[in-house]
Design an enzyme around this catalytic site. Sequence first.
Site, PDB file in Angstrom:
ATOM      1  N   LYS A 154     166.120  77.762  50.610  1.00  0.00           N
ATOM      2  CA  LYS A 154     167.331  78.524  49.957  1.00  0.00           C
ATOM      3  C   LYS A 154     168.028  79.660  51.025  1.00  0.00           C
ATOM      4  CE  LYS A 154     168.959  81.520  48.183  1.00  0.00           C
ATOM      5  NZ  LYS A 154     169.974  82.072  48.682  1.00  0.00           N
ATOM      6  N   GLU A 163     157.264  88.553  53.595  1.00  0.00           N
ATOM      7  CA  GLU A 163     157.511  89.627  54.336  1.00  0.00           C
ATOM      8  C   GLU A 163     158.822  90.144  54.084  1.00  0.00           C
ATOM      9  OE1 GLU A 163     155.302  90.192  56.515  1.00  0.00           O
ATOM     10  OE2 GLU A 163     153.936  88.583  56.200  1.00  0.00           O
ATOM     11  N   CYS A 215     164.242  93.539  60.632  1.00  0.00           N
ATOM     12  CA  CYS A 215     162.931  94.123  59.978  1.00  0.00           C
ATOM     13  C   CYS A 215     162.024  95.154  60.648  1.00  0.00           C
ATOM     14  CB  CYS A 215     162.280  92.891  59.053  1.00  0.00           C
ATOM     15  SG  CYS A 215     161.770  91.651  60.126  1.00  0.00           S
ATOM     16  N   GLU A 261     164.613 102.301  53.940  1.00  0.00           N
ATOM     17  CA  GLU A 261     164.976 101.568  54.933  1.00  0.00           C
ATOM     18  C   GLU A 261     166.194 101.629  55.148  1.00  0.00           C
ATOM     19  OE1 GLU A 261     164.781  97.182  54.418  1.00  0.00           O
ATOM     20  OE2 GLU A 261     163.900  97.114  56.086  1.00  0.00           O
TER      21      GLU A 261
END
Length: 477
Positions: free
Chosen positions: A172, A247, A281, A375
Amino acid sequence: MTTTVQHLVGGEWTGDPVRERHNPARPGEVAVRAPAGDKSTVDAALSAAEHARRAWAATPAPARGAILLDAADLLRSRHETVAADLVREEGKTLAEARGEVRRAIDVLRYFGSHGWQRTGGVFPSGTPGTSVFTRPEPLGVVGLITPWNFPIAIPAWKLAPALVSGNTVVLKPAELTPASATHLAAALVESGLPAGVLNVVHGKGSVLGAALAADERVRAVSFTGSTEVGLRLHRTLSARRARVQLEMGGKNAYLVLDDADPAVAARTVAAGAFGLTGQACTATSRVYCTPGIRDEFVAALVKEAERFSPGDGLEDDAVMGPVVSSDQLSADLAAIGRAREQGATIATGGTADGPFLPATVLTDVDHEHDVARHEVFGPVVAVIPADGYDEGLALVNDSSYGLTAGLCTRDLALAHHFAEHAEAGVVKVNRPTTGLDLNVPFGGVKDSSSNTFREQGPAAADFYTWSKTIYLGHDRG
Ligand code: NAD
């Protein structure tokens, strides 16, 4: 130019392309048309994967690997087309997109050759006339859920070890980037991957991703994306004892010490903070700086930031692409606004021109400010004071995240101390926090990762296999 993609279910390309993804650099231009799947699409894909499972597991691993190697060659022959599509749907520069497609090709090659190499172990037995050995067994049907920021490399580094290990897959991809993963799937299908071994479903994560995670036929899910979604998936998958690999987000820190060369430190931090529009990331997003180097470092960092001029990734002069979407841009600007309210100074950048946000350096940031804790998935870096190495290390580690951490110094003893004590899955000394070789284990700790199985390199195959222990008695009577 518009690319049209479809679901891949049981070897057939299906689904009306009813959804449009616009080029982030040219908001009026439709980059991709894709279908919007629902639970029934996931159900059909899982049935196909379940049907194909036994035959694929029984196919010799070198033959499975050979398909990956052929797919790598095919993708190589389409390198420019795939890279241009990647730019149109994700926004990164053509140079960055070429590098990412190259990574996907290399990952297919790496795991293709793995088909000849994967082994179990041989053990001494305490019983005479007995051989004991282990075999790596595939898990069965696995679900892969991937983000938009590496739209072909991440699907490749999950798919390749999954397939060569003998699993069948439902992938996906992120809604924003359906084309890149579809190019990868097409290369595998055209290289002879049997029907049903790989299935790709497009559409909303909250519908398709959630349906994948909840289905008993899925023995494992590997997810890369936000911490919020990842932790939700973890609850669903753990409750039914499916294997899970997550992750997730990061708040990656760099510590710049007085003994560093300010220009080298600034170049290293800028590469990690602003490359890929800061949408990695592993991007550097907070920099702790000791007093003796601070002013020179900030001046050099501002100069470096100004070299990252944003623009359309397909144009030659763009050093940095646009922000991926208007939602992401609003979130980036809100984080900058909040930082200002809390007392930060914008040393450079900070305001957007259409979808383009210049590289932004914030100073006068306190470690407790939101911009130092949460973040920001964009080209924004906060510079924060630290008294010295010990306080700097403590501040680097005072975070709920632990993906990457970096240190700029010429002191070998401190470099080793940092490598040992930084709480991050990846530690870089005098190198940008971003960018890893494809053969090394990759993953985080704390809220950045499920911290169970690493991705990439030989460790990646561990997630997709279980070890069977076999005793063979051979008495001669
Ligand atoms: P996201 O979590 O919004 O989406 C990731 C994937 O999950 C997409 O395919 C999405 O459709 C799907 N999804 C969304 N809701 C879901 C649900 N309820 N159930 C199941 N699946 C669902 O993340 P994103 O915006 O695509 O990517 C950005 C995030 O990814 C950032 O936080 C970034 O740090 C992280 N990221 C981490 C790594 C890493 O290796 N640690 C690498 C790249 C990106």
